[in-house]
Design a protein around this motif. Structure first.
Motif, PDB file in Angstrom:
ATOM      1  N   LYS A   1      39.789  24.764  41.958  1.00 36.93           N
ATOM      2  CA  LYS A   1      39.384  23.690  42.347  1.00 36.93           C
ATOM      3  C   LYS A   1      40.257  23.622  43.862  1.00 36.93           C
ATOM      4  O   LYS A   1      40.069  22.554  44.979  1.00 36.93           O
ATOM      5  N   LEU A   2      41.485  23.645  43.035  1.00 39.46           N
ATOM      6  CA  LEU A   2      42.787  23.215  43.811  1.00 39.46           C
ATOM      7  C   LEU A   2      42.827  24.252  45.234  1.00 39.46           C
ATOM      8  O   LEU A   2      44.223  23.957  45.741  1.00 39.46           O
ATOM      9  N   GLY A   3      42.679  25.364  44.849  1.00 39.50           N
ATOM     10  CA  GLY A   3      42.558  26.439  45.428  1.00 39.50           C
ATOM     11  C   GLY A   3      43.955  27.354  45.272  1.00 39.50           C
ATOM     12  O   GLY A   3      45.080  27.973  45.592  1.00 39.50           O
ATOM     13  N   ILE A   4      44.698  27.133  43.818  1.00 43.83           N
ATOM     14  CA  ILE A   4      45.825  27.373  43.404  1.00 43.83           C
ATOM     15  C   ILE A   4      45.501  29.221  42.625  1.00 43.83           C
ATOM     16  O   ILE A   4      46.509  30.242  43.536  1.00 43.83           O
ATOM     17  N   ILE A   5      44.307  29.540  42.374  1.00 41.68           N
ATOM     18  CA  ILE A   5      44.070  31.020  41.901  1.00 41.68           C
ATOM     19  C   ILE A   5      42.625  30.541  42.168  1.00 41.68           C
ATOM     20  O   ILE A   5      41.813  30.310  42.322  1.00 41.68           O
TER      21      ILE A   5
ATOM     22  N   HIS B   1      37.833  31.561  30.434  1.00 34.30           N
ATOM     23  CA  HIS B   1      36.458  31.601  31.058  1.00 34.30           C
ATOM     24  C   HIS B   1      36.469  30.432  31.828  1.00 34.30           C
ATOM     25  O   HIS B   1      37.531  29.677  32.171  1.00 34.30           O
ATOM     26  N   PRO B   2      35.843  30.722  33.084  1.00 37.81           N
ATOM     27  CA  PRO B   2      35.804  30.015  33.817  1.00 37.81           C
ATOM     28  C   PRO B   2      36.141  28.388  33.518  1.00 37.81           C
ATOM     29  O   PRO B   2      36.480  26.881  34.933  1.00 37.81           O
ATOM     30  N   GLY B   3      35.482  27.845  32.403  1.00 34.15           N
ATOM     31  CA  GLY B   3      35.175  26.705  31.883  1.00 34.15           C
ATOM     32  C   GLY B   3      36.206  26.199  31.189  1.00 34.15           C
ATOM     33  O   GLY B   3      36.094  24.719  31.073  1.00 34.15           O
ATOM     34  N   GLY B   4      36.952  26.874  31.014  1.00 32.77           N
ATOM     35  CA  GLY B   4      38.738  26.508  30.923  1.00 32.77           C
ATOM     36  C   GLY B   4      39.170  25.005  31.775  1.00 32.77           C
ATOM     37  O   GLY B   4      38.766  25.717  32.836  1.00 32.77           O
ATOM     38  N   LEU B   5      39.445  24.171  30.994  1.00 34.31           N
ATOM     39  CA  LEU B   5      40.607  23.176  32.413  1.00 34.31           C
ATOM     40  C   LEU B   5      40.870  23.574  33.160  1.00 34.31           C
ATOM     41  O   LEU B   5      41.038  23.030  34.335  1.00 34.31           O
ATOM     42  N   ALA B   6      42.047  24.462  32.831  1.00 40.50           N
ATOM     43  CA  ALA B   6      42.963  25.060  33.856  1.00 40.50           C
ATOM     44  C   ALA B   6      42.406  25.950  34.862  1.00 40.50           C
ATOM     45  O   ALA B   6      43.553  25.294  35.931  1.00 40.50           O
ATOM     46  N   ASN B   7      41.879  26.817  34.282  1.00 37.79           N
ATOM     47  CA  ASN B   7      41.134  27.056  35.238  1.00 37.79           C
ATOM     48  C   ASN B   7      40.019  26.747  36.299  1.00 37.79           C
ATOM     49  O   ASN B   7      40.210  27.041  37.204  1.00 37.79           O
TER      50      ASN B   7
END
Length: 301
Positions: free
Chosen positions: A144-148, A133-139
């Motif tokens: 936020k960095l624009g990678i995904i 889910h969006p709350g997962g640290l990696a996601n």
């Protein structure tokens, strides 16, 4: 026949008395469960149903079960990928820590400390980091960095799930390997490296002709240890994927668990445990043979 003195007899009896607690525990928790497990493996038995004797039927059924061979394949692939990684990363960090670098004690503490943590705490934390889910640290940070641009389902994809399982396993257990290699590296006399350097040997040749022979026994021990750990892989699979998607991350021990607990086929689960025991026994004998030979060679030198 020479009779034993009263003192020798008392000494021998006291030795057996000291051994008794260990022997009793070994009998209670190892020998008796093994015998019971062996008996169960010859029965078709669900936990709440009747049991019927089927001889080697469970062993034959497992041998022809595609799910079992998929679990074997997954376990072997995991072992082939993970144990060289642990050894390479362990050797690199041990070589680094063997130098006079700033903060090496803190690096060592950071590497070794995960080894002492329990699996529940560690794996729950990593599962939260890679939560789908969006709350997962990696996601959260990748977005936020624009990678995904969309939330990544880390554990619903087989390749990504295996990558995370291998990464977490290496991070978790590499500290012990670093300690082993660091101890072995510190035993190598500096004169050996100096002599090799005078002969024109570069870093790679010094590693092959000086480092490797000195750490050979430790390396061999760690290889066998890693393989045995790989064949016991369970916690990471259970916490992260539950063997999915579609059994693609199921290992031998997880297959044993799901057969015994989820399906409640106790006889089949007992038979699977004997297959795993056979594999582990083979590697344990290889380790014993290798170490015995190594010690014998060292004594003859």
């Amino acid at each position: 026949m020479k009779k034993k003195s009263a003192y020798a007899l008392r000494k021998e009896m006291s030795s057996w008395l000291f051994l008794l607690p260990h022997l009793a525990l070994f009998l209670l928790f190892i020998v008796i469960p093994l015998v019971i497990n062996g008996v169960i493996s010859f029965y078709n038995w669900s936990l709440l149903g009747n049991k019927s004797f089927i001889g080697f039927g469970n062993f034959v059924r497992i041998f022809t079960d595609d799910k079992f061979w998929l679990a074997v394949k997954n376990t072997v692939v995991f072992a082939i990928i993970s144990f060289p990684l642990v050894i390479i990363v362990g050797l690199l960090f041990a070589s680094l820590l063997n130098q006079n670098i700033y903060g090496k004690l803190w690096i060592l503490v950071a590497l070794v400390s995960p080894t002492f943590f329990g699996s529940v705490g560690i794996l729950t934390t990593w599962k939260w980091i890679f939560a789908s889910h969006p709350g997962g640290l990696a996601n959260y940070y990748l977005h936020k960095l624009g990678i995904i641009s969309q939330t990544v389902s880390w554990f619903e994809n087989t390749s990504r799930a295996w990558a995370i399982i291998i990464f977490v396993t290496v991070w978790w257990i590499v500290g012990f390997s670093v300690l082993l290699y660091l101890g072995a590296l510190r035993r190598i006399p500096k004169e050996q490296y100096e002599a090799a350097e005078l002969d024109g040997a570069g870093p790679w040749l010094r590693f092959i002709h000086v480092t490797l022979p000195w750490i050979r026994n430790v390396l061999f021990f760690d290889v066998v240890r890693q393989v045995l750990l790989a064949f016991g892989l369970f916690d990471q699979v259970y916490f992260f994927t539950g063997g999915g998607p579609a059994g693609s991350t199921r290992t031998m021990v997880h297959y044993l668990y799901s057969t015994g607990i989820n399906v409640q086929a106790l006889g089949r689960a007992a038979a699977i445990s004997w297959y795993i025991f056979a594999v582990v026994l083979i590697f344990a004998l290889i380790q014993l043979f290798g170490l015995t030979r190594s010690i014998k060679n060292a004594e003859e030198m």
